[in-house]
Design a protein around this motif. Structure first.
Motif, short mmCIF file in Angstrom:
data_model
loop_
_atom_site.label_atom_id
_atom_site.label_comp_id
_atom_site.label_asym_id
_atom_site.label_seq_id
_atom_site.Cartn_x
_atom_site.Cartn_y
_atom_site.Cartn_z
N ARG A 1 31.65 11.53 -38.58
CA ARG A 1 31.25 12.93 -38.42
C ARG A 1 30.14 13.29 -39.41
O ARG A 1 29.22 14.05 -39.09
CB ARG A 1 32.45 13.84 -38.68
CG ARG A 1 33.46 13.85 -37.56
CD ARG A 1 34.73 14.49 -38.07
NE ARG A 1 35.62 14.86 -36.98
CZ ARG A 1 36.91 15.12 -37.15
NH1 ARG A 1 37.46 15.05 -38.35
NH2 ARG A 1 37.66 15.46 -36.12
N LEU A 2 30.24 12.74 -40.63
CA LEU A 2 29.21 13.04 -41.63
C LEU A 2 27.87 12.47 -41.18
O LEU A 2 26.83 13.13 -41.32
CB LEU A 2 29.62 12.48 -43.00
CG LEU A 2 28.64 12.80 -44.13
CD1 LEU A 2 28.55 14.31 -44.37
CD2 LEU A 2 29.04 12.11 -45.43
N LEU B 1 36.63 8.10 -39.27
CA LEU B 1 36.21 9.22 -38.43
C LEU B 1 35.44 10.25 -39.26
O LEU B 1 34.41 10.77 -38.83
CB LEU B 1 37.44 9.86 -37.78
CG LEU B 1 37.18 11.16 -37.02
CD1 LEU B 1 36.15 10.96 -35.91
CD2 LEU B 1 38.48 11.71 -36.45
N ASN B 2 35.96 10.53 -40.46
CA ASN B 2 35.27 11.50 -41.32
C ASN B 2 33.85 11.03 -41.65
O ASN B 2 32.92 11.83 -41.66
CB ASN B 2 36.07 11.74 -42.60
CG ASN B 2 37.33 12.53 -42.33
OD1 ASN B 2 37.35 13.41 -41.48
ND2 ASN B 2 38.40 12.21 -43.05
N ALA B 3 33.71 9.73 -41.90
CA ALA B 3 32.38 9.19 -42.19
C ALA B 3 31.48 9.28 -40.97
O ALA B 3 30.28 9.58 -41.08
CB ALA B 3 32.50 7.75 -42.66
#
Lengths: 416, 416
Positions: free
Chosen positions: A138-139, A134-136
């Motif tokens: 968003r990035l 998920l963090n990737a």
């Protein structure tokens, strides 16, 4: 519980709360007393993330909380949750090393998923964005917006509007479909004219979704092209730098390459001495490590050979079926019975191509596309929610109200 | 109109559609026939931007279309609009060079605003973000989000969450207030814990809003600190690199420095041979260039000396008053009458500190703060809309429905 009794109990440690790990933890949780086991589930985050849906937040379509579920809502209190990153497994000493602690086990279940495979392509790892979390995701979304904003302020604009997806497998195709619908919406927010933007999807194989049904693969290519995706098929990515990507003989300026072109097993397995094939650990038909009897490896982290000796692909569907099977096998193993061989039942696959289109192959032979495929994709999603959290989770999913993650959630208080 | 008559008409070219340029163009437009002038207004964008409100989109508070107005909605059809960037003025030949064309003039009005002044601080220009345009404001917003996203994915996290504003003048204070309210809202969207974020505002002078009323300046510092802004007062920024900022003796890792600490006149003036003071052209009390009688320079582009010989600060209020005065002076000048000296009437200033707080000094002596200052800030804004577009624009502003910019708008078709 008195101390003597506690010492009799065996320690089962599950690594990874992905599709396979959660199913295993839930199943074992119900058998904990019967099997006299203490269960620990280790995960990097305090939530399970729906890796197969990550193209949606990457394309600005879904919010983070719509593609993850707090582990505390999925796992019963008799499973100890540990938030941590596995740095090494020591199977000889039966220990797992996390960044700040060590866990001893009697039985180990590994469901640590996969890492991107870069095939040694120069500069690819350093200069591309993976879509693995998920963090990737968003990035990726914010970096695309950053390129759009910079296009209006920076003096050198080369490649700022060329967005390149490496790989046209399921992930690449789903991401391309999503971005193909999102870019026309987000570009005007930055006053960027859409006709200056290129969305390129490059695949070394001659078709999109290599290995998938030929007719559907053609149909998919058509849908993507209608969404403005430039397909470059049969040409490998040869090099990526901070400023360009070399696709076959063509050099395309780009500041944004997203790599979906390959996965390998989580590197922890190889680093910990398991015998692996492209990073995926070798297991027997009972999902048991060929190196250590008390270690079971499921999902993308292992490679399961079918009756023809071909490795099954790394998919959520297989990981979930393996999780279900592993619970039964562990029950047998711990009670001295013979374990069963795993067999994969192919329920079909559906790929979404943007929020409003999809293609799929169901029940082994039926091609579906358009609205029925979009509907089937939803069925697959709600089926997954049902397996994970029963009817309550399905209802919350339908209402767009999945449980929110509280990042400060303290496991030790709640789960002892 | 026959050709002979057209040749009699004088060409007035106005450079810049900022606060001063728009007022001048609107005023002259009404006098065009009486004065026998053809008016051309040159601007980089096809919209006027409210530079004093840019901290709001930078802090995710307002949408782009709320801080700009299409020029075609502000300027009558008898003014020719030209979208272009002025690269040089040639006052001897009475020509203005744009990137792709040349404009000849008989009378020139320059309202090209200001550029950031970096005071020769090493690395500042290369490694900081200015807040001088809507595009720049959007970039600041997305770069802050990019830092938040990278904090969750990058291995090296140094300085990713240290956001530094250089300068605590009006712009710096208003931006700090805005970011102080926005960061607690946006950080959770990226799972970033707020207590890891630092929002620093550094000012070489010993107080915020140097030169402003001392009591209000103290009050402002208090409000900012309550919003979590770390003030570093009386310490100059000595160096900025891609990785850190040196504030006094302290080195703070940071990937995001926003520079609001100084402005100078648009460099085109200096480059075109006008006599300038920190880039602001010298003018006489009639707003006329001291170098060329047929050139008038207003707003931030010129420096107007008051009765005590002190230069007026670069503010929107002064630019607008100068625009109004210039219209009257040009009417006199073109009809052979004596021009009047400009005098600035200080109507006061209000600084917003985030969406819900403000401080100000009105009618020369009354300090205001809190709700009344927030209300006064709105009055100032609607007064500006009234001056620019009359009651219709005020109503549209109140309804949050300012005319939208169409980036494809083709002036030559519309305005001939």
């Amino acid at each position: 519980m008195n101390q003597e009794k506690q010492q009799d109990r065996k320690r089962v440690v599950i690594l990874g709360a992905g599709y396979g790990g959660v199913i295993t933890a839930q199943g074992l949780s119900k058998l904990a007393n019967k099997l006299h086991i203490d269960i620990t589930l280790v995960n990097k985050h305090n939530y399970h993330q729906m890796v197969t849906k990550l193209h949606e937040p990457a394309g600005g379509h879904l919010d983070g909380d719509e593609v993850r579920i707090p582990l505390s809502k999925l796992i019963d209190d008799n499973v100890k949750l540990v938030k941590g990153v596995v740095s090494r497994i020591n199977p000889e000493e039966q220990k797992v090393l996390l960044e700040d602690q060590e866990l001893a086990y009697d039985y180990l279940v590994i469901g640590l998923g996969s890492d991107p495979e870069y095939f040694g392509i120069p500069g690819l790892k350093e200069n591309s964005y993976p879509l693995r979390s998920l963090n990737a995701a968003r990035l990726i979304k914010v970096q695309i917006e950053s390129c759009l904003a910079k296009y209006k302020t920076d003096e050198c604009k080369d490649g700022l509007l060329n967005f390149v997806i490496g790989g046209a497998g399921f992930t690449g195709v789903e991401l391309a479909g999503e971005l193909g619908e999102w870019l026309p919406k987000v570009a005007p927010k930055y006053d960027v004219p859409l006709d200056k933007i290129r969305l390129i999807c490059a695949e070394a194989a001659p078709t999109v979704m290599p290995g998938f049904d030929e007719e559907l693969s053609k149909k998919t290519a058509e849908i993507l092209q209608n969404k403005g995706v430039e397909l470059k098929l049969g040409v490998p990515i040869k090099e990526v730098t901070a400023d360009y990507v070399q696709i076959g003989e063509e050099q395309i300026p780009s500041k944004m390459v997203i790599w979906t072109g390959g996965v390998r097993g989580n590197t922890v397995l190889e680093d910990s001495g398991f015998s692996t094939q492209r990073g995926r650990a070798n297991i027997n038909e009972k999902l048991q490590s060929i190196n250590y009897d008390n270690v079971f490896i499921i999902g993308d982290s292992s490679i399961f050979l079918d009756e023809n000796g071909r490795g099954l692909p790394p998919t959520a569907q297989i990981a979930m079926q393996q999780g279900e099977h592993l619970v039964k096998n562990l029950e047998k193993y711990l009670t001295g019975k013979e374990m069963d061989a795993f067999t994969f039942v192919n329920r079909g696959v559906v790929a979404s191509i943007g929020p409003s289109d999809a293609v799929g192959m169901v029940f082994g032979k039926y091609r579906i596309e358009g609205k029925i495929a979009v509907w089937m994709k939803k069925v697959v999603h709600y089926r997954y929610l049902y397996i994970f959290g029963g009817l309550p989770l399905v209802v919350r999913g339908l209402m767009g109200n999945l449980p929110k993650v509280n990042l400060k959630e303290n496991y030790t208080t709640q789960n002892g």
